[in-house]
Design a protein around this motif. Structure first.
Motif, PDB file in Angstrom:
ATOM      1  N   GLY A 175       0.818  -1.356  -0.145  1.00  0.00           N
ATOM      2  CA  GLY A 175      -0.006   0.058  -0.036  1.00  0.00           C
ATOM      3  C   GLY A 175       0.776   1.255   0.225  1.00  0.00           C
ATOM      4  O   GLY A 175       0.226   2.327  -0.091  1.00  0.00           O
ATOM      5  N   GLU A 176       2.185   1.110  -0.151  1.00  0.00           N
ATOM      6  CA  GLU A 176       2.831   2.281  -0.002  1.00  0.00           C
ATOM      7  C   GLU A 176       3.451   2.601  -1.477  1.00  0.00           C
ATOM      8  O   GLU A 176       3.680   1.724  -2.457  1.00  0.00           O
ATOM      9  CB  GLU A 176       4.173   2.208   0.643  1.00  0.00           C
ATOM     10  N   VAL A 177       3.496   3.930  -1.838  1.00  0.00           N
ATOM     11  CA  VAL A 177       4.112   4.293  -3.162  1.00  0.00           C
ATOM     12  C   VAL A 177       5.134   5.392  -2.728  1.00  0.00           C
ATOM     13  O   VAL A 177       5.050   6.123  -2.149  1.00  0.00           O
ATOM     14  CB  VAL A 177       2.883   5.151  -3.879  1.00  0.00           C
TER      15      VAL A 177
ATOM     16  N   LEU B  65      -3.104   1.665  -8.557  1.00  0.00           N
ATOM     17  CA  LEU B  65      -2.289   0.314  -8.365  1.00  0.00           C
ATOM     18  C   LEU B  65      -1.875   0.418  -6.877  1.00  0.00           C
ATOM     19  O   LEU B  65      -1.668  -0.685  -6.260  1.00  0.00           O
ATOM     20  CB  LEU B  65      -1.174   0.520  -9.341  1.00  0.00           C
ATOM     21  N   GLY B  66      -1.389   1.563  -6.351  1.00  0.00           N
ATOM     22  CA  GLY B  66      -0.509   1.456  -5.139  1.00  0.00           C
ATOM     23  C   GLY B  66      -1.552   1.190  -3.965  1.00  0.00           C
ATOM     24  O   GLY B  66      -1.202   1.135  -2.761  1.00  0.00           O
ATOM     25  N   LYS B  67      -2.967   1.181  -4.018  1.00  0.00           N
ATOM     26  CA  LYS B  67      -3.752   0.706  -3.078  1.00  0.00           C
ATOM     27  C   LYS B  67      -3.606  -0.690  -2.580  1.00  0.00           C
ATOM     28  O   LYS B  67      -3.739  -1.002  -1.490  1.00  0.00           O
ATOM     29  CB  LYS B  67      -5.241   0.907  -3.535  1.00  0.00           C
ATOM     30  N   ASP B  68      -3.120  -1.572  -3.481  1.00  0.00           N
ATOM     31  CA  ASP B  68      -2.890  -2.899  -3.024  1.00  0.00           C
ATOM     32  C   ASP B  68      -1.412  -3.567  -3.407  1.00  0.00           C
ATOM     33  O   ASP B  68      -1.316  -4.577  -3.316  1.00  0.00           O
ATOM     34  CB  ASP B  68      -4.086  -3.812  -3.534  1.00  0.00           C
ATOM     35  N   LYS B  69      -0.753  -2.759  -3.808  1.00  0.00           N
ATOM     36  CA  LYS B  69       0.699  -2.980  -4.025  1.00  0.00           C
ATOM     37  C   LYS B  69       1.746  -2.330  -3.413  1.00  0.00           C
ATOM     38  O   LYS B  69       1.297  -0.788  -2.965  1.00  0.00           O
ATOM     39  CB  LYS B  69       0.996  -3.113  -5.666  1.00  0.00           C
TER      40      LYS B  69
ATOM     41  N   ASP C 108       3.625   8.562  -1.018  1.00  0.00           N
ATOM     42  CA  ASP C 108       3.243   8.865   0.449  1.00  0.00           C
ATOM     43  C   ASP C 108       4.406   9.011   1.281  1.00  0.00           C
ATOM     44  O   ASP C 108       4.723   9.719   2.220  1.00  0.00           O
ATOM     45  CB  ASP C 108       3.052   7.333   1.052  1.00  0.00           C
ATOM     46  N   ARG C 109       5.822   8.581   0.542  1.00  0.00           N
ATOM     47  CA  ARG C 109       6.921   8.616   1.107  1.00  0.00           C
ATOM     48  C   ARG C 109       8.244   8.868   0.028  1.00  0.00           C
ATOM     49  O   ARG C 109       7.827   8.652  -1.100  1.00  0.00           O
ATOM     50  CB  ARG C 109       7.385   7.262   1.992  1.00  0.00           C
TER      51      ARG C 109
END
Length: 297
Positions: free
Chosen positions: A28-30, A175-179, A196-197
């Motif tokens: 969940g992290e991008v 895509l970043g919601k579950d990868k 996010d980071r």
């Protein structure tokens, strides 16, 4: 953890490309992976995806040691390199069928990824006939066709027009919601909009690994606002969390606040309560681009 990088070092004879790099990432992290040219970003991405070996250190993807079990690890990794390796004479659907055979996944996966990345109108065209934006979508579709846990994107918006960039940004966020997504870019606005980071490296050294929110030097924010007519200072002094103000022109004010909250809605409310109209409103906060330039200069 989806990604664990532990004390990775990479040397090329006398050149030290990476020096004791360590970081981890969860589902969940991008994460924006930043650094000036020659910092070691591409080297780290190639090690993470199993294309080259480090001089020392270990890398785990979904709990699998990439160095000891590269084939098993690659089943959990989707990778879009900067130079998108497409076969332009192949049709989109034909190319994706080829990818399903490589990863040994059912052909039904094609319809899923085509819908996910928005390729349905172009699926019966040759890849060489597509715009650069749609070619990037084909590359991303190929990278996710085996439903990997980790997606590594190297400069995914290079050469795209503003509309295409926005479309790819939206796709990355979805895509970043579950990868777990790690991507490098030179466009700082893109990182601020999507990530996010942020991880920043320079000359093979890790300089920063922080959430974007923590990169601001303080809670100070300066807002430039132009009202439809001139007002007195005592009205400006009524604004909450205001620490200074400057009246540059008749109706234009530069107001500095000490607050972690965006103060623009407060100014909108202030204007409405006092019968004012706002003609222009701009945030003058320190951007990630300025922070990056100062750090890597």
């Amino acid at each position: 953890m989806s990604i664990e990088v532990q004390s990775v070092t990479k040397s090329y004879e006398t050149q030290l490309a990476l020096n004791e790099i360590s970081f981890s990432a969860s589902k969940g992290e991008v994460i924006g992976f930043l650094g000036p040219n020659g910092a070691g970003k591409s080297t780290m991405m190639k090690i993470l995806t199993g294309f080259i070996l480090p001089t020392k250190g270990t890398v785990f993807v979904s709990g699998i040691n990439v160095l000891k079990n590269p084939i098993e690890a690659k089943a959990h990794i989707g990778y879009l390199p900067e130079q998108n390796p497409l076969y332009e004479d192949m049709y989109v659907k034909e190319y994706l069928q080829f990818q399903t055979s490589i990863f040994k996944v059912p052909k039904e996966a094609i319809e899923t990824v085509v819908n996910t990345v928005g390729l349905k109108p172009e699926v019966h065209k040759k890849i060489g006939q597509l715009s650069k934006g749609y070619q990037q979508r084909v590359g991303i579709a190929a990278a996710i066709i085996h439903n990997p846990d980790v997606l590594v994107l190297d400069e995914p918006t290079t050469g795209l027009d503003p509309n295409q960039i926005q479309e790819i940004r939206t796709l990355i966020k979805e895509l970043g919601k579950d990868k777990t997504i790690l991507f490098s870019t030179h466009i700082m606005q893109e990182v601020e909009a999507v990530c996010d980071r942020v991880i920043i490296i320079k000359k093979g050294e890790l300089l920063v690994d922080k959430p974007i929110k923590e990169l601001k030097k303080s809670n100070e924010q300066t807002i430039e606002v132009t009202f439809d007519y001139k007002i007195e200072e005592q009205f400006i002094q009524m604004l909450p969390n205001m620490i200074s103000f400057k009246n540059n022109f008749d109706n234009t004010w530069y107001i500095t606040f000490d607050s972690s909250e965006d103060m623009r809605p407060v100014i909108f409310d202030f204007a409405k309560e006092n019968g004012l109209k706002i003609l222009e409103l701009n945030s003058k906060n320190q951007s990630l681009e300025v922070f990056f330039s100062e750090l890597t200069a």
